[in-house]
Design a protein around this motif. Structure first.
Motif, PDB file in Angstrom:
ATOM      1  N   ASN A   3    -110.350  39.409   3.355  1.00  0.00           N
ATOM      2  CA  ASN A   3    -109.150  39.354   4.407  1.00  0.00           C
ATOM      3  C   ASN A   3    -108.082  40.476   4.010  1.00  0.00           C
ATOM      4  O   ASN A   3    -107.577  40.700   3.365  1.00  0.00           O
ATOM      5  CB  ASN A   3    -108.444  37.918   4.229  1.00  0.00           C
ATOM      6  N   PHE A   4    -108.516  41.637   5.154  1.00  0.00           N
ATOM      7  CA  PHE A   4    -107.720  42.745   5.170  1.00  0.00           C
ATOM      8  C   PHE A   4    -106.589  42.775   6.283  1.00  0.00           C
ATOM      9  O   PHE A   4    -105.818  43.789   6.361  1.00  0.00           O
ATOM     10  CB  PHE A   4    -108.525  44.127   5.221  1.00  0.00           C
ATOM     11  N   GLU A   5    -106.422  41.567   6.910  1.00  0.00           N
ATOM     12  CA  GLU A   5    -105.638  41.422   8.070  1.00  0.00           C
ATOM     13  C   GLU A   5    -104.238  41.802   7.623  1.00  0.00           C
ATOM     14  O   GLU A   5    -103.619  41.162   6.829  1.00  0.00           O
ATOM     15  CB  GLU A   5    -105.931  40.405   8.828  1.00  0.00           C
ATOM     16  N   LYS A   6    -103.508  42.881   8.305  1.00  0.00           N
ATOM     17  CA  LYS A   6    -101.879  42.801   7.987  1.00  0.00           C
ATOM     18  C   LYS A   6    -101.407  42.855   9.452  1.00  0.00           C
ATOM     19  O   LYS A   6    -102.061  42.654  10.573  1.00  0.00           O
ATOM     20  CB  LYS A   6    -101.700  44.027   7.446  1.00  0.00           C
ATOM     21  N   GLU A   7    -100.103  42.607   9.587  1.00  0.00           N
ATOM     22  CA  GLU A   7     -99.461  42.592  10.852  1.00  0.00           C
ATOM     23  C   GLU A   7     -99.805  44.016  11.785  1.00  0.00           C
ATOM     24  O   GLU A   7     -99.961  44.901  11.432  1.00  0.00           O
ATOM     25  CB  GLU A   7     -97.966  42.809  10.503  1.00  0.00           C
ATOM     26  N   SER A  11    -108.755  40.810  12.420  1.00  0.00           N
ATOM     27  CA  SER A  11    -109.688  40.539  11.429  1.00  0.00           C
ATOM     28  C   SER A  11    -110.932  41.340  11.238  1.00  0.00           C
ATOM     29  O   SER A  11    -111.579  42.011  12.596  1.00  0.00           O
ATOM     30  CB  SER A  11    -109.968  39.135  11.799  1.00  0.00           C
ATOM     31  N   PRO A  12    -111.603  41.577  10.437  1.00  0.00           N
ATOM     32  CA  PRO A  12    -112.902  42.103  10.104  1.00  0.00           C
ATOM     33  C   PRO A  12    -113.894  41.430  11.294  1.00  0.00           C
ATOM     34  O   PRO A  12    -113.897  40.328  11.630  1.00  0.00           O
ATOM     35  CB  PRO A  12    -113.385  41.886   8.766  1.00  0.00           C
ATOM     36  N   LYS A  13    -114.996  42.388  11.577  1.00  0.00           N
ATOM     37  CA  LYS A  13    -115.775  41.916  12.441  1.00  0.00           C
ATOM     38  C   LYS A  13    -117.239  42.561  12.260  1.00  0.00           C
ATOM     39  O   LYS A  13    -117.242  43.758  11.756  1.00  0.00           O
ATOM     40  CB  LYS A  13    -115.484  42.547  14.167  1.00  0.00           C
ATOM     41  N   LEU A  18    -123.252  47.023  12.424  1.00  0.00           N
ATOM     42  CA  LEU A  18    -121.870  47.597  11.436  1.00  0.00           C
ATOM     43  C   LEU A  18    -120.999  46.397  11.051  1.00  0.00           C
ATOM     44  O   LEU A  18    -121.099  45.283  11.546  1.00  0.00           O
ATOM     45  CB  LEU A  18    -120.889  48.158  12.661  1.00  0.00           C
ATOM     46  N   GLU A  19    -120.310  46.832  10.135  1.00  0.00           N
ATOM     47  CA  GLU A  19    -119.134  46.031   9.684  1.00  0.00           C
ATOM     48  C   GLU A  19    -117.970  46.886  10.117  1.00  0.00           C
ATOM     49  O   GLU A  19    -117.798  48.030   9.708  1.00  0.00           O
ATOM     50  CB  GLU A  19    -119.196  45.555   8.372  1.00  0.00           C
TER      51      GLU A  19
END
Length: 133
Positions: A3-7, A11-13, A18-19
């Protein structure tokens, strides 16, 4: 995927090819294993990326370590139309064959934005950092 999500970041896809994820203002595009990146596949990858960034522009790291070959038409497309939404490109490579293809792309296809090839992800991210908004 971690989980790299920041403000303000998405979210990753994962797509068929691809990623994609954003981290600290840099877009990461990690190509899945592709035996031949042809024009049709290149168009799908670019559209997936454009859908993900939704009109934004980012310095981008393209991890092509799993791409075995790319066609001239795909490289031509990526150098011009395929660079939409990209401020600068860092191309991550590992094998001598992929390194050769990336050199051809940079020196023959001449992408319209600053583009460099790297064998180190850390060095690529450091170089891209100068292009962050």
């Amino acid at each position: 995927m971690a989980n790299f999500e920041k403000e303000g970041e998405k979210s990753p896809k994962k797509t068929e090819c691809l990623e994609l994820y954003l981290r600290e203002g840099i877009l990461y595009c990690i190509y899945n294993e592709v035996k031949e990146l042809d024009l049709d596949t290149a168009r799908v990858c670019v559209q997936d990326r454009l859908d993900y960034i939704d009109g934004q522009v980012y310095p981008s790291l393209f991890d092509i370590t799993q791409v075995k070959h790319s066609t001239k038409e795909a490289r031509d497309y990526m150098a011009v139309e395929g660079n939409a939404g990209v401020v600068a490109s860092a191309i991550l490579v590992t094998s001598p064959m992929v390194k050769m293809a990336a050199n051809i792309y940079i020196h023959v296809n001449k992408p319209k934005n600053p583009t460099r090839m790297f064998t180190s992800k850390e060095e690529a991210v450091q170089w891209l950092s100068q292009f962050k908004a």
